[in-house]
Design an enzyme around this catalytic site. Structure first.
Site, PDB file in Angstrom:
ATOM      1  N   SER A 189       0.834  -1.201   0.000  1.00 37.82           N
ATOM      2  CA  SER A 189       0.000   0.000   0.000  1.00 37.82           C
ATOM      3  C   SER A 189       0.869   1.252   0.000  1.00 37.82           C
ATOM      4  O   SER A 189       2.021   1.227   0.452  1.00 37.82           O
ATOM      5  CB  SER A 189      -0.899   0.012   1.245  1.00 37.82           C
ATOM      6  OG  SER A 189      -1.574   1.246   1.392  1.00 37.82           O
ATOM      7  N   TYR A 202      -2.342  -0.877  10.299  1.00 34.35           N
ATOM      8  CA  TYR A 202      -2.446  -1.234   8.883  1.00 34.35           C
ATOM      9  C   TYR A 202      -1.180  -0.813   8.138  1.00 34.35           C
ATOM     10  O   TYR A 202      -0.594  -1.603   7.382  1.00 34.35           O
ATOM     11  CB  TYR A 202      -3.673  -0.567   8.278  1.00 34.35           C
ATOM     12  CG  TYR A 202      -3.875  -0.828   6.801  1.00 34.35           C
ATOM     13  CD1 TYR A 202      -4.458  -2.018   6.362  1.00 34.35           C
ATOM     14  CD2 TYR A 202      -3.500   0.119   5.850  1.00 34.35           C
ATOM     15  CE1 TYR A 202      -4.655  -2.257   5.006  1.00 34.35           C
ATOM     16  CE2 TYR A 202      -3.695  -0.115   4.489  1.00 34.35           C
ATOM     17  CZ  TYR A 202      -4.273  -1.300   4.081  1.00 34.35           C
ATOM     18  OH  TYR A 202      -4.463  -1.532   2.732  1.00 34.35           O
TER      19      TYR A 202
END
Length: 297
Positions: A189, A202
């Site tokens: 990401s 995350y």
């Protein structure tokens, strides 16, 4: 499909207005989102680049995984989908697109946050398809939390089990099966490079995936197995409306990128196809950023 002499403007090619505020309980469904994510259902055209391949895609029911599954099927690959039982309706819909492309679809509901399921998933998928050539380790867990004092140990553990530990478990199960020429593709990401304050766990897990991908690539190069990753930016998927961000931020999701909009899952599919194909035979240990301009270096 419409043919033009000029390419589409990337700022307006896909949805580029404000999104309606919306919330779903985790894990969320593409089919309940407004607007529904564009996974290339009407636009992706294959060219037999993956003919005869057999792919396992985690999180393959919706979002990026769905877009990749549709693209792989239209490129000639059979596809096994892993997803949570609550996502069954999305998975069945994705399977229909796979079969409509003339490929075989295999569905394996379950929780990749558990080692036993991961091990069984790989073995069952390979048995069903007669082998395994491509692993797309895409499924992810994202829940926002603005304060580390509110971030529970249970959430931290869950985030790493799904996002990172599952990759260890599935790769270990797959190595006796994968042959030279196989490809493993992870999903990291933009958060690994530019972490937001509300995604502490995350972002940390996605940074770990980046390192895992590059180290694993070096381990497996002498086996003829390539390992690469894709780093998406803000992409319109169910993660966003199922607790991945504060609902108040939904309307302007992605508008702070240089491109001025969020991306759609369809915009990532071709990169996953490239990394799985022989066209990327000299590419390993790479992370491809698809971020709308928020660079990864």
């Amino acid at each position: 499909m419409k043919k033009t002499d000029n390419p589409d403007n990337p700022q307006t090619k896909y949805y580029h207005r404000k999104y309606p505020q919306q919330h779903q309980p985790y894990p969320g469904l593409d089919s309940a989102m407004s607007p529904r994510p564009d996974c290339g259902e009407q636009t992706y055209i294959g060219a037999a680049r993956l003919a005869g391949r057999r792919a396992l895609i985690t999180g393959g029911d919706s979002g990026i995984g769905r877009a990749v599954a549709i693209a792989y099927a239209r490129e000639g690959a059979d596809v096994a989908l892993s997803y949570l039982p609550d996502e069954e309706t999305d998975a069945q819909d994705t399977a229909k697109y796979i079969r409509d492309a003339g490929a075989r679809a295999f569905l394996f509901p379950g929780d990749i946050g558990h080692e036993k399921f991961c091990t069984q998933l790989v073995k069952k998928a390979a048995r069903a398809m007669g082998g395994l050539d491509i692993m797309v380790l895409n499924a992810g867990y994202q829940q926002f939390s603005d304060d580390i004092m509110d971030l529970t140990t249970a959430q931290l553990q869950r985030t790493f089990e799904i996002n990172l530990f599952s990759m260890f478990w599935m790769v270990r199960a797959a190595l006796p099966i994968l042959q030279p020429g196989a490809s493993i593709i992870t999903t990291t990401s933009i958060q690994a490079y530019q972490p937001g304050k509300s995604l502490l766990d995350y972002a940390a897990s996605k940074a770990a995936i980046m390192a895992f991908t590059r180290a694993l690539a070096k381990q497996l190069a002498d086996r003829g197995i390539r390992v690469n990753g894709v780093a998406p930016g803000p992409i319109w998927t169910a993660l966003q409306v199922a607790g991945g961000r504060a609902q108040s931020t939904i309307p302007e999701f992605g508008m702070d990128t240089p491109m001025g909009r969020a991306g759609q899952p369809a915009e990532l599919a071709a990169t996953y196809v490239l990394l799985a194909s022989d066209d990327a035979s000299y590419t390993t240990a790479e992370i491809y950023g698809i971020t709308g301009g928020n660079h990864t270096m």
